[in-house]
Design a protein around this motif. Structure first.
Motif, mmCIF file in Angstrom:
data_model
loop_
_atom_site.group_PDB
_atom_site.id
_atom_site.type_symbol
_atom_site.label_atom_id
_atom_site.label_comp_id
_atom_site.label_asym_id
_atom_site.label_seq_id
_atom_site.Cartn_x
_atom_site.Cartn_y
_atom_site.Cartn_z
ATOM 1 N N ILE A 162 0.746 -1.283 0.105
ATOM 2 C CA ILE A 162 -0.110 0.052 -0.047
ATOM 3 C C ILE A 162 0.744 1.382 0.048
ATOM 4 O O ILE A 162 2.012 1.384 0.700
ATOM 5 C CB ILE A 162 -1.032 0.034 1.186
ATOM 6 N N LEU A 163 0.713 2.066 -0.893
ATOM 7 C CA LEU A 163 1.345 3.185 -0.956
ATOM 8 C C LEU A 163 0.355 4.437 -0.410
ATOM 9 O O LEU A 163 -0.774 4.657 -0.956
ATOM 10 C CB LEU A 163 1.746 3.586 -2.425
ATOM 11 N N ILE A 164 0.862 5.219 0.564
ATOM 12 C CA ILE A 164 0.091 6.335 0.856
ATOM 13 C C ILE A 164 0.828 7.610 0.209
ATOM 14 O O ILE A 164 1.809 8.108 0.502
ATOM 15 C CB ILE A 164 -0.001 6.725 2.328
ATOM 16 N N TRP A 165 0.096 8.352 -0.608
ATOM 17 C CA TRP A 165 0.464 9.461 -1.389
ATOM 18 C C TRP A 165 0.257 11.064 -0.991
ATOM 19 O O TRP A 165 -1.105 11.044 -0.321
ATOM 20 C CB TRP A 165 0.063 9.265 -2.901
ATOM 21 N N ILE A 166 0.805 11.800 -1.205
ATOM 22 C CA ILE A 166 0.515 13.105 -0.884
ATOM 23 C C ILE A 166 1.343 14.078 -1.777
ATOM 24 O O ILE A 166 2.526 13.959 -1.903
ATOM 25 C CB ILE A 166 0.641 13.682 0.539
ATOM 26 N N LEU A 167 0.844 15.093 -2.493
ATOM 27 C CA LEU A 167 1.555 15.977 -3.358
ATOM 28 C C LEU A 167 1.774 17.301 -2.648
ATOM 29 O O LEU A 167 0.957 18.129 -2.999
ATOM 30 C CB LEU A 167 0.762 15.854 -4.890
ATOM 31 N N ASN A 168 2.802 17.456 -1.963
ATOM 32 C CA ASN A 168 2.887 18.351 -0.962
ATOM 33 C C ASN A 168 3.822 19.543 -1.767
ATOM 34 O O ASN A 168 4.788 19.895 -1.486
ATOM 35 C CB ASN A 168 3.587 18.143 0.138
ATOM 36 N N ILE A 169 3.224 20.073 -2.813
ATOM 37 C CA ILE A 169 3.923 21.159 -3.659
ATOM 38 C C ILE A 169 4.381 22.052 -2.778
ATOM 39 O O ILE A 169 3.513 22.586 -1.963
ATOM 40 C CB ILE A 169 3.112 21.427 -5.042
ATOM 41 N N GLY A 170 5.267 22.893 -3.289
ATOM 42 C CA GLY A 170 5.815 24.051 -2.527
ATOM 43 C C GLY A 170 6.846 24.008 -1.514
ATOM 44 O O GLY A 170 7.192 24.505 -0.583
ATOM 45 N N ALA A 171 7.418 22.702 -1.530
ATOM 46 C CA ALA A 171 8.402 22.193 -0.316
ATOM 47 C C ALA A 171 9.599 23.078 -0.232
ATOM 48 O O ALA A 171 10.186 23.052 0.914
ATOM 49 C CB ALA A 171 8.783 20.724 -0.642
ATOM 50 N N GLU A 172 9.879 23.667 -1.253
ATOM 51 C CA GLU A 172 11.057 24.618 -1.293
ATOM 52 C C GLU A 172 11.191 25.703 -0.088
ATOM 53 O O GLU A 172 12.203 25.861 0.357
ATOM 54 C CB GLU A 172 11.373 25.231 -2.511
ATOM 55 N N LYS A 173 10.112 25.881 0.132
ATOM 56 C CA LYS A 173 10.213 27.327 1.185
ATOM 57 C C LYS A 173 10.482 26.525 2.662
ATOM 58 O O LYS A 173 10.863 27.481 3.547
ATOM 59 C CB LYS A 173 8.850 27.760 1.154
ATOM 60 N N TYR A 174 10.427 25.103 2.807
ATOM 61 C CA TYR A 174 10.643 24.714 4.008
ATOM 62 C C TYR A 174 12.156 24.130 4.136
ATOM 63 O O TYR A 174 12.730 24.075 5.204
ATOM 64 C CB TYR A 174 9.819 23.435 4.360
ATOM 65 N N TRP A 175 12.822 24.218 3.067
ATOM 66 C CA TRP A 175 14.090 23.733 2.861
ATOM 67 C C TRP A 175 15.361 24.868 3.094
ATOM 68 O O TRP A 175 16.183 24.774 3.857
ATOM 69 C CB TRP A 175 14.481 23.149 1.622
ATOM 70 N N ASN A 176 14.741 25.876 2.447
ATOM 71 C CA ASN A 176 15.885 27.254 2.365
ATOM 72 C C ASN A 176 15.109 28.175 2.594
ATOM 73 O O ASN A 176 13.745 28.644 2.438
ATOM 74 C CB ASN A 176 16.632 26.991 1.245
#
Length: 457
Positions: free
Chosen positions: A19-33
């Motif tokens: 079972i794969l649990i998916w989420i498309l959390n676009i906009g991740a860049e703002k959390y990295w840097n």
């Protein structure tokens, strides 16, 4: 994570497994840097958040997909008729169009409990986000989920355009002429060198280390444009002593090529989905697959992908990465323009052939503006009337693969309904694809002109 897990195999030859649990959390860049967002277009941001629906193109029947809102039933039914699976869809109890999807999940204790129960009831359960930040790590920890992808700290390093150039140099790959600049004066000096040197570039590009979808990229074609941009960058330099930029010559190109790699937990590297990208300046507007490249060039890209994947694994990276590259007018391949250490929108259409069959495929997206809302059913009728709607019997036509990104909400600032139309154009040959594409462009232009008041045209 089990060393036997292999995402590509789960999406192709082992579709009944786990079972794969998916989420498309676009906009991740703002959390990295630190990423300067500039002026935020709330209407645009709401539309971008709803691209999460395209995750349905990858889901299997037994999978779970987390969305901020359940899609329209007609849209789900249409995908199912075409052969796409309908997974279990979970929606946070309290949702809104602007809050990032992972933040919504972390606010919903009941949803996290449901995910925990799924993890407890089966051994072979994996959490597959678009990108891994500290938010997805928290969800995985809270729910006992096995997370697919590298730790967020590693992702932050990989999604750095300056580090991307360092990787290419370390591997002995060709890079664009240019350098990393640590001051406004260095940028000015490099502009002079690139535009007046032996190659005499007509334009240069200045890249901030972080950012996506064309943000933080500045194309400079004149000293006047340079001065205007440097005034802006000087303000950044005054407040950030460690500020730096990548300055490179702008090449005339035969092709923009994106290739995807998957680095498995055991270090195995797969190169998949080599596509020719269609860009407007620096912004992605579509892809063509398979790429129109000869066998020698394709083999070179497989070699580049393997070498880059091995390097990424050596620094702790695993999961999917999308790599942008160019082939210059004089046939020089620059294998790394940018590495996205995450899924890309291109990833979600990479396995269409397993459902619809192997065809020539062209993904196109358009911005739509209307004076009234336009839903999925209405758009389907328009495409049907124009005789370009995808026909399962012939395997050709235009397939709209998201519904919630269409112009459904009023943009208070403009008084119009704005959205995005994501389509796949499929045909047996490229001539057929181009014919459908021309007709689709005509429909989009005509459709918009009919719905907008004359003052807006």
């Amino acid at each position: 994570m089990s060393q036997t897990f292999h995402l590509i195999e789960y999406l192709t030859v082992n579709r009944d497994r786990g079972i794969l649990i998916w989420i498309l959390n676009i906009g991740a860049e703002k959390y990295w840097n630190r990423v300067h967002a500039g002026i935020v277009d709330r209407s645009e941001e709401m539309t971008v958040n709803r691209v999460e629906e395209m995750n349905l193109l990858l889901c299997r029947e037994q999978d779970v997909l987390i969305l901020r809102e359940r899609p329209s039933e007609s849209y789900l039914a249409h995908l199912k008729r075409l052969g796409f699976a309908t997974p279990t869809i979970l929606v946070p109890e309290e949702t809104d169009p602007l809050t990032p999807i992972s933040e919504l999940v972390l606010k919903d204790e009941q949803l996290q409990k449901t995910l925990s129960n799924i993890a407890k009831d089966a051994d072979d359960v994996y959490f597959v986000p678009y990108a891994v930040t500290h938010l997805e790590e928290s969800i995985a920890n809270n729910c006992g989920l096995q997370l697919v992808g590298a730790p967020s700290g590693v992702n932050a390093v990989v999604n750095d355009k300056i580090f991307n150039r360092h990787i290419a140099e370390q591997l002995g790959l060709d890079v664009c002429q240019g350098k990393v600049c640590h001051s406004v004066q260095e940028i000015r000096d490099e502009y002079e060198r690139l535009t007046n040197g032996e190659q005499r570039f007509e334009k240069i590009i200045i890249k901030e280390p972080h950012g996506a979808s064309g943000k933080g990229l500045y194309i400079i074609e004149s000293p006047e444009k340079l001065s205007a941009i440097l005034a802006r960058l000087a303000r950044v330099a005054r407040s950030h002593e460690d500020a730096k930029w990548l300055v490179e010559g702008w090449y005339l190109k035969k092709a923009d090529v994106n290739y995807q790699i998957y680095v498995a937990p055991n270090g195995e590297v797969d190169v998949f989905s080599i596509k020719q990208q269609v860009l407007r300046d620096t912004v992605y507007i579509g892809s063509k697959a398979p790429a129109e490249l000869d066998e020698v060039v394709l083999e070179a890209y497989h070699d580049f992908g393997k070498r880059i994947g091995n390097y990424l694994y050596s620094i702790g990276y695993s999961g999917v990465a999308g790599i942008d590259s160019i082939i210059t007018d004089d046939d020089l391949i620059i294998p790394i323009i940018e590495i996205n250490g995450r899924f890309t929108l291109s990833t979600y259409i990479s396995f269409i052939g397993h459902v619809l069959g192997e065809q020539r495929l062209y993904s196109r997206y358009f911005k739509l503006v209307s004076d009234s809302p336009c839903d999925y059913d209405e758009l389907q009728r328009v495409l049907q009337q124009e005789n370009i709607l995808y026909n399962q019997a012939t395997g050709e036509g235009v397939l709209v693969y998201t519904s919630a990104t269409l112009p459904l909400r009023l943009d208070a600032s403009s008084g119009s309904y704005t959205g995005r139309l994501f389509t796949l154009i499929l045909a047996r040959d490229w001539e057929g694809v181009e014919a459908y594409n021309e007709r689709l462009e005509h429909v989009v232009q005509h459709f918009a002109s009919l719905r907008l008041p004359a003052s807006s045209r």
